[in-house]
Design a protein around this motif. Structure first.
Motif, PDB file in Angstrom:
ATOM      1  N   ARG A   2       0.844  -1.192   0.000  1.00 38.81           N
ATOM      2  CA  ARG A   2       0.000   0.000   0.000  1.00 38.81           C
ATOM      3  C   ARG A   2       0.881   1.244   0.000  1.00 38.81           C
ATOM      4  N   VAL A   3       0.696   2.082  -1.018  1.00 35.41           N
ATOM      5  CA  VAL A   3       1.524   3.278  -1.173  1.00 35.41           C
ATOM      6  C   VAL A   3       0.614   4.487  -1.322  1.00 35.41           C
ATOM      7  N   GLY A   4       1.009   5.591  -0.712  1.00 33.32           N
ATOM      8  CA  GLY A   4       0.202   6.800  -0.819  1.00 33.32           C
ATOM      9  C   GLY A   4       1.026   8.043  -0.590  1.00 33.32           C
ATOM     10  N   ALA A   5       0.363   9.114  -0.190  1.00 34.07           N
ATOM     11  CA  ALA A   5       1.031  10.406  -0.061  1.00 34.07           C
ATOM     12  C   ALA A   5       0.354  11.244   1.008  1.00 34.07           C
ATOM     13  N   ILE A  22      -3.930   6.187  -5.279  1.00 37.14           N
ATOM     14  CA  ILE A  22      -3.169   5.699  -4.133  1.00 37.14           C
ATOM     15  C   ILE A  22      -4.042   4.867  -3.200  1.00 37.14           C
ATOM     16  N   ASP A  23      -3.366   4.101  -2.340  1.00 36.37           N
ATOM     17  CA  ASP A  23      -4.037   3.165  -1.442  1.00 36.37           C
ATOM     18  C   ASP A  23      -4.232   3.735  -0.045  1.00 36.37           C
ATOM     19  N   ILE A  24      -3.480   4.800   0.274  1.00 37.45           N
ATOM     20  CA  ILE A  24      -3.521   5.398   1.607  1.00 37.45           C
ATOM     21  C   ILE A  24      -3.134   6.858   1.473  1.00 37.45           C
ATOM     22  N   ILE A 193       6.779  -2.277  12.563  1.00 34.89           N
ATOM     23  CA  ILE A 193       6.777  -0.998  11.855  1.00 34.89           C
ATOM     24  C   ILE A 193       5.374  -0.867  11.283  1.00 34.89           C
ATOM     25  N   ASP A 194       4.659   0.155  11.712  1.00 32.69           N
ATOM     26  CA  ASP A 194       3.264   0.312  11.319  1.00 32.69           C
ATOM     27  C   ASP A 194       3.087   1.186  10.087  1.00 32.69           C
ATOM     28  N   LEU A 195       4.075   2.042   9.820  1.00 35.92           N
ATOM     29  CA  LEU A 195       3.966   2.985   8.707  1.00 35.92           C
ATOM     30  C   LEU A 195       5.369   3.412   8.299  1.00 35.92           C
ATOM     31  N   ILE A 196       5.552   3.598   6.982  1.00 35.78           N
ATOM     32  CA  ILE A 196       6.793   4.157   6.463  1.00 35.78           C
ATOM     33  C   ILE A 196       6.517   5.543   5.897  1.00 35.78           C
ATOM     34  N   PRO A 235       2.392  -0.065   5.159  1.00 31.97           N
ATOM     35  CA  PRO A 235       2.018   0.948   4.165  1.00 31.97           C
ATOM     36  C   PRO A 235       3.031   2.079   4.142  1.00 31.97           C
ATOM     37  N   GLY A 236       3.218   2.679   2.970  1.00 36.19           N
ATOM     38  CA  GLY A 236       4.169   3.764   2.817  1.00 36.19           C
ATOM     39  C   GLY A 236       3.495   5.044   2.366  1.00 36.19           C
ATOM     40  N   VAL A 237       3.882   6.146   2.984  1.00 37.72           N
ATOM     41  CA  VAL A 237       3.345   7.459   2.639  1.00 37.72           C
ATOM     42  C   VAL A 237       4.489   8.351   2.184  1.00 37.72           C
ATOM     43  N   LEU A 238       4.347   8.927   1.007  1.00 30.80           N
ATOM     44  CA  LEU A 238       5.315   9.891   0.496  1.00 30.80           C
ATOM     45  C   LEU A 238       5.048  11.260   1.108  1.00 30.80           C
ATOM     46  N   GLU A 239       6.090  11.884   1.651  1.00 28.63           N
ATOM     47  CA  GLU A 239       6.012  13.276   2.098  1.00 28.63           C
ATOM     48  C   GLU A 239       6.986  14.123   1.260  1.00 28.63           C
TER      49      GLU A 239
END
Length: 255
Positions: A2-5, A22-24, A193-196, A235-239
């Motif tokens: 799961r990848v998002g922003a 995106i997924d998240i 690790i709950d979130l990247i 899941p990964g979130v782009l910042e």
């Protein structure tokens, strides 16, 4: 995967997330530079009912580790209020920075203050969502910059079911942690690790500076970031800078 922003200014984040495919997505529930109490979101129903996951980032001035009552006490209140607002949106968690102390202050007291955050909330029935503690980039007195400090923090809070961990790759790089094998080293401490927060860095290794770059334009090898995302099983979130997020998403999907 799961990848998002992080969607910073979007009034209707679900529509933006759908446009990006995106997924998240990550969002704020209040002005991140203020102590304002969150207000009901105009698209709360849509966010809650969407198949796209949401995670909330807390406001930046929160420092629950602080030994200063005038900062620590409003920080605790803000975490409680923003966790409640996150729960009302169906969020998977509330990201909170590890915080820091001042020169000469005892780090043990800072870690104890983190523990007290969870202890006090347990008496109220707990938080509405998990509290995802994020590693930070700089400061000799940071609560979550080095693996050693993260281990001391986890000794204080790791037995609380609502204590989770958010790994920021730019922060780890800027904090002097080798990203190769970092997932395994973090999980050996936290068990999870709950979130990247998947970010490249504009600055060199161990700089102490928190300036994000798009995945293929920073100081970190983008392949290392993609591999870390694979191994983290979170899941990964782009910042990363907004004008490059579409290219960042394409890079991740292609890898």
């Amino acid at each position: 995967m799961r990848v998002g922003a992080h969607l910073r200014q979007d009034e209707n984040p679900v529509a933006t997330a759908e446009d990006l495919g995106i997924d998240i997505f990550q969002m704020f529930v209040t002005d991140p530079q203020s102590w304002k109490k969150p207000q009901p979101h105009p698209h709360a129903d849509e966010i809650r009912e969407s198949a796209i996951d949401v995670v909330v980032h807390s406001s930046y001035q929160i420092n629950v580790a602080s030994l200063n009552n005038r900062l620590r006490m409003p920080s605790r209140k803000a975490v409680e209020e923003q966790a409640k607002a996150a729960a009302e949106l169906g969020a998977i968690g509330l990201v909170v920075h590890g915080g820091h102390l001042k020169d000469g202050e005892d780090a043990a007291e800072g870690f104890t203050n983190w523990r007290k955050l969870f202890e006090r909330q347990e008496d109220k029935g707990g938080f509405g969502v998990p509290i995802l503690i994020e590693n930070t980039a700089g400061g000799d007195h940071a609560m979550a910059r080095t693996l050693e400090s993260i281990e001391r923090l986890w000794d204080a809070v790791g037995d609380f079911p609502q204590a989770g961990f958010c790994l920021d790759t730019c922060h780890a790089w800027a904090g002097g942690e080798d990203l190769v094998g970092l997932v395994e080293r973090i999980k050996a401490i936290t068990g999870r690790i709950d979130l990247i927060h998947l970010n490249n860095s504009r600055d060199e290794f161990d700089s102490g500076r928190d300036r994000h770059a798009n995945l293929e334009s920073g100081q970190i090898d983008a392949d290392i970031l993609a591999e870390l995302m694979k191994t983290a099983d979170a899941p990964g979130v782009l910042e990363t800078p907004a004008d490059g997020i579409a290219a960042d998403l394409e890079y991740l999907r292609s890898h």
